[in-house]
Design an enzyme around this catalytic site. Structure first.
Site, PDB file in Angstrom:
ATOM      1  N   LYS A  97      29.355  80.633  -7.672  1.00 25.48           N
ATOM      2  CA  LYS A  97      30.637  81.170  -7.169  1.00 25.48           C
ATOM      3  C   LYS A  97      30.425  82.448  -6.371  1.00 25.48           C
ATOM      4  O   LYS A  97      31.356  82.999  -5.802  1.00 25.48           O
ATOM      5  CB  LYS A  97      31.598  81.405  -8.331  1.00 25.48           C
ATOM      6  CG  LYS A  97      32.068  80.091  -8.965  1.00 25.48           C
ATOM      7  CD  LYS A  97      33.189  80.304  -9.920  1.00 25.48           C
ATOM      8  CE  LYS A  97      33.378  79.137 -10.856  1.00 25.48           C
ATOM      9  NZ  LYS A  97      34.158  78.044 -10.265  1.00 25.48           N
ATOM     10  N   CYS A 150      41.393  73.092 -14.221  1.00 28.59           N
ATOM     11  CA  CYS A 150      40.807  73.325 -15.551  1.00 28.59           C
ATOM     12  C   CYS A 150      41.593  74.378 -16.331  1.00 28.59           C
ATOM     13  O   CYS A 150      41.000  75.221 -17.023  1.00 28.59           O
ATOM     14  CB  CYS A 150      39.341  73.746 -15.464  1.00 28.59           C
ATOM     15  SG  CYS A 150      38.294  72.474 -14.821  1.00 28.59           S
ATOM     16  N   GLN A 190      35.470  84.506 -11.759  1.00 28.23           N
ATOM     17  CA  GLN A 190      36.261  84.710 -10.534  1.00 28.23           C
ATOM     18  C   GLN A 190      36.323  86.169 -10.095  1.00 28.23           C
ATOM     19  O   GLN A 190      36.953  86.475  -9.084  1.00 28.23           O
ATOM     20  CB  GLN A 190      37.697  84.192 -10.743  1.00 28.23           C
ATOM     21  CG  GLN A 190      37.789  82.710 -10.992  1.00 28.23           C
ATOM     22  CD  GLN A 190      37.354  81.868  -9.793  1.00 28.23           C
ATOM     23  OE1 GLN A 190      37.268  82.348  -8.666  1.00 28.23           O
ATOM     24  NE2 GLN A 190      37.054  80.606 -10.029  1.00 28.23           N
ATOM     25  N   ASP A 218      35.230  86.858 -19.015  1.00 32.41           N
ATOM     26  CA  ASP A 218      34.835  85.752 -18.149  1.00 32.41           C
ATOM     27  C   ASP A 218      34.935  86.259 -16.706  1.00 32.41           C
ATOM     28  O   ASP A 218      36.042  86.421 -16.173  1.00 32.41           O
ATOM     29  CB  ASP A 218      35.780  84.568 -18.416  1.00 32.41           C
ATOM     30  CG  ASP A 218      35.607  83.439 -17.402  1.00 32.41           C
ATOM     31  OD1 ASP A 218      34.864  83.619 -16.420  1.00 32.41           O
ATOM     32  OD2 ASP A 218      36.237  82.383 -17.602  1.00 32.41           O
ATOM     33  N   HIS A 261      40.533  79.455 -18.353  1.00 34.26           N
ATOM     34  CA  HIS A 261      39.872  78.220 -17.907  1.00 34.26           C
ATOM     35  C   HIS A 261      39.476  77.439 -19.168  1.00 34.26           C
ATOM     36  O   HIS A 261      39.216  78.034 -20.216  1.00 34.26           O
ATOM     37  CB  HIS A 261      38.624  78.635 -17.121  1.00 34.26           C
ATOM     38  CG  HIS A 261      37.880  77.517 -16.470  1.00 34.26           C
ATOM     39  ND1 HIS A 261      36.954  76.759 -17.143  1.00 34.26           N
ATOM     40  CD2 HIS A 261      37.913  77.050 -15.205  1.00 34.26           C
ATOM     41  CE1 HIS A 261      36.448  75.868 -16.302  1.00 34.26           C
ATOM     42  NE2 HIS A 261      37.005  76.017 -15.124  1.00 34.26           N
TER      43      HIS A 261
HETATM   44  N1  PMP Z   1      35.982  80.523 -15.901  1.00 35.66           N
HETATM   45  C1  PMP Z   1      36.694  80.570 -14.764  1.00 35.66           C
HETATM   46  C2  PMP Z   1      37.798  81.578 -14.646  1.00 35.66           C
HETATM   47  C3  PMP Z   1      36.400  79.708 -13.711  1.00 35.66           C
HETATM   48  O1  PMP Z   1      37.101  79.746 -12.594  1.00 35.66           O
HETATM   49  C4  PMP Z   1      35.338  78.783 -13.879  1.00 35.66           C
HETATM   50  C5  PMP Z   1      34.983  77.794 -12.780  1.00 35.66           C
HETATM   51  N2  PMP Z   1      36.058  77.172 -12.173  1.00 35.66           N
HETATM   52  C6  PMP Z   1      34.622  78.786 -15.075  1.00 35.66           C
HETATM   53  C7  PMP Z   1      34.967  79.674 -16.057  1.00 35.66           C
HETATM   54  C8  PMP Z   1      33.483  77.837 -15.320  1.00 35.66           C
HETATM   55  O2  PMP Z   1      32.448  78.110 -14.449  1.00 35.66           O
HETATM   56  P1  PMP Z   1      31.183  77.123 -14.340  1.00 35.66           P
HETATM   57  O3  PMP Z   1      31.752  75.774 -14.098  1.00 35.66           O
HETATM   58  O4  PMP Z   1      30.428  77.657 -13.168  1.00 35.66           O
HETATM   59  O5  PMP Z   1      30.438  77.225 -15.613  1.00 35.66           O
END
Ligand code: PMP
Length: 401
Positions: free
Chosen positions: A221, A360, A198, A195, A118
């Site tokens: 999430k 993203c 997910q 990270d 991401h």
């Molecule tokens: N890493 C991953 C794999 C994600 O899916 C996301 C959110 N789409 C993020 C980081 C960022 O999370 P947040 O916007 O809640 O900080």
């Protein structure tokens, strides 16, 4: 499962009922238990934490620290000193990139990321790169969306300082072999940040068993509120890296000549924390735990397998990433040459919420040779009927083209 706990799922959108919400990888809906606990705290407890001698402040502090203990148990961390409240995964990763980078990296040093990260786990390191001129080394992926583990091993050298990879891909649904990733990094005496944005909603996490050095996730999430997340870090690292932001809470004593920092975890928590959101997060984690990850896994596996089966009935359907058995509850797809944005917009008119775009993960899109996908992602409240509705919806949209 438990749809009745989520009032928003009763909403009528464009005259369609019930709402088919399949954008859970972006954010999950919140059960009553979470919203009510937060409202209750605003109505009956609210006061700033840690600094007050009065009744409400002490009660709010107790609640906030009890929430930290709930997070500790959820991750099976050794101590609450290792649980830092942040605004979310993004802030957690930025904290590590910035502070670990400052303490342990210099020009020419390397961080290993993967091709399926991401943006938050890419750009944070690029900011450090701009400061220190470090090098980003990238683990490539196979055509079926797995990390090339042989290539991973080859990336290590004497300049490697940290590995930072996602547990589960938010696009491909790939569950990465994080145990092996961590073991191999540790053989090279390199720490690892996972990270977990997910993975936490779907998989039981045990940071001691994983032996990761840092672990990041977001409350929103996993059925919790927005604006709160967590950084887990092993005490040995958190002790050695400098604070991220300066302000109240994170200090012991301040003078113009010399300031000393607070103990863990407060050293990393400058300013008034979101103590209402921490209550909501703890409630969300309790909610998930009370159902149990075994039950959640069985349910979401069934949904994922069923979705694969049904989606593949559609002419021109292409699903990205690994096969069904190896897939977490996130499915990115493309139907013939229908643009993902058209597909998403038309599905929306049928009361079906999916996500479209690059999610993203632009470098991953480039690797796949596409601009974007349509993504359906499942949560514990989704049902086979939701998937039937998605399939019917896609079929209707396909007929229009
Ligand atoms: N890493 C991953 C794999 C994600 O899916 C996301 C959110 N789409 C993020 C980081 C960022 O999370 P947040 O916007 O809640 O900080």
């Amino acid at each position: 499962m438990r749809k009745e706990d989520f009032p928003i799922l009763q909403k009528v959108i464009y005259g369609k009922y019930p709402l088919v919400y399949l954008d859970n990888a972006a954010t999950t809906q919140k059960p009553r238990q979470v919203v009510e606990a937060m409202t209750e705290e605003y109505y009956n407890v609210n006061a700033n934490v840690h600094r007050g001698v009065h009744f409400l402040s002490q009660q709010a502090t107790e609640l906030h620290e009890a929430s930290r203990e709930t997070v500790r148990q959820f991750l099976n961390a050794r101590s609450t000193s290792e649980i830092i409240f942040t605004r979310g995964t993004t802030e957690s990763i930025n904290l590590v990139a910035s502070c670990f980078g400052q303490a342990f990296m210099k020009e020419g040093d390397e961080v290993i990321l993967s091709e399926m990260e991401h943006h938050s786990n890419i750009v944070s390191w690029q900011l450090l790169q701009a400061r220190l001129n470090i090098r980003l080394r990238i683990i490539p992926i196979t055509d079926d969306g797995h990390l090339c583990m042989e290539e991973y091993e080859k990336l290590f050298n004497e300049r490697t300082r940290i590995v930072s990879v996602t547990h589960v891909s938010n696009v491909l649904g790939t569950i990465n072999p994080v145990r092996d990733i961590i073991r191999i990094a540790h053989e090279h005496e390199v720490p690892v940040l996972i990270d977990g944005a997910q993975s936490t909603p779907h998989l039981n996490i045990d940071v001691q068993e994983l032996d990761c050095d840092f672990f990041a996730f977001s409350g929103h999430k996993i059925y919790g509120p927005t604006g709160i997340g967590v950084l887990y870090g092993k005490e040995k690292w958190l002790e050695r890296i400098p604070p991220y932001m300066g302000g109240g809470e994170m200090i012991k004593n301040v003078s113009f000549e010399r300031t000393t920092f607070n103990d863990l975890p407060y050293k990393f928590e400058a300013g008034t924390p979101d103590y209402i959101a921490s209550t909501g997060l703890a409630k969300a984690l309790e909610y998930v735990t009370s159902i149990g990850f075994d039950t959640i896994q069985v349910h979401e596996k069934d949904l994922t397998n069923y979705a694969f089966e049904r989606l593949m009935e559609i002419e021109g359907m292409h699903i990205y990433g690994p096969k069904a058995e190896e897939h977490e509850a996130v499915i990115s797809f493309q139907v013939g040459n229908i643009h993902h944005l058209d597909m998403g917009t038309l599905l929306d008119r049928l009361g079906i919420a999916v996500r479209t775009g690059h999610h993203c993960a632009e470098p991953l899109m480039r690797r796949l040779g596409i601009e974007g996908t349509c993504r359906a992602s499942f949560a514990l409240y989704n049902t086979r009927q939701d998937i039937d509705a998605l399939v019917e919806g896609i079929q209707r949209v396909s007929k229009m083209f």
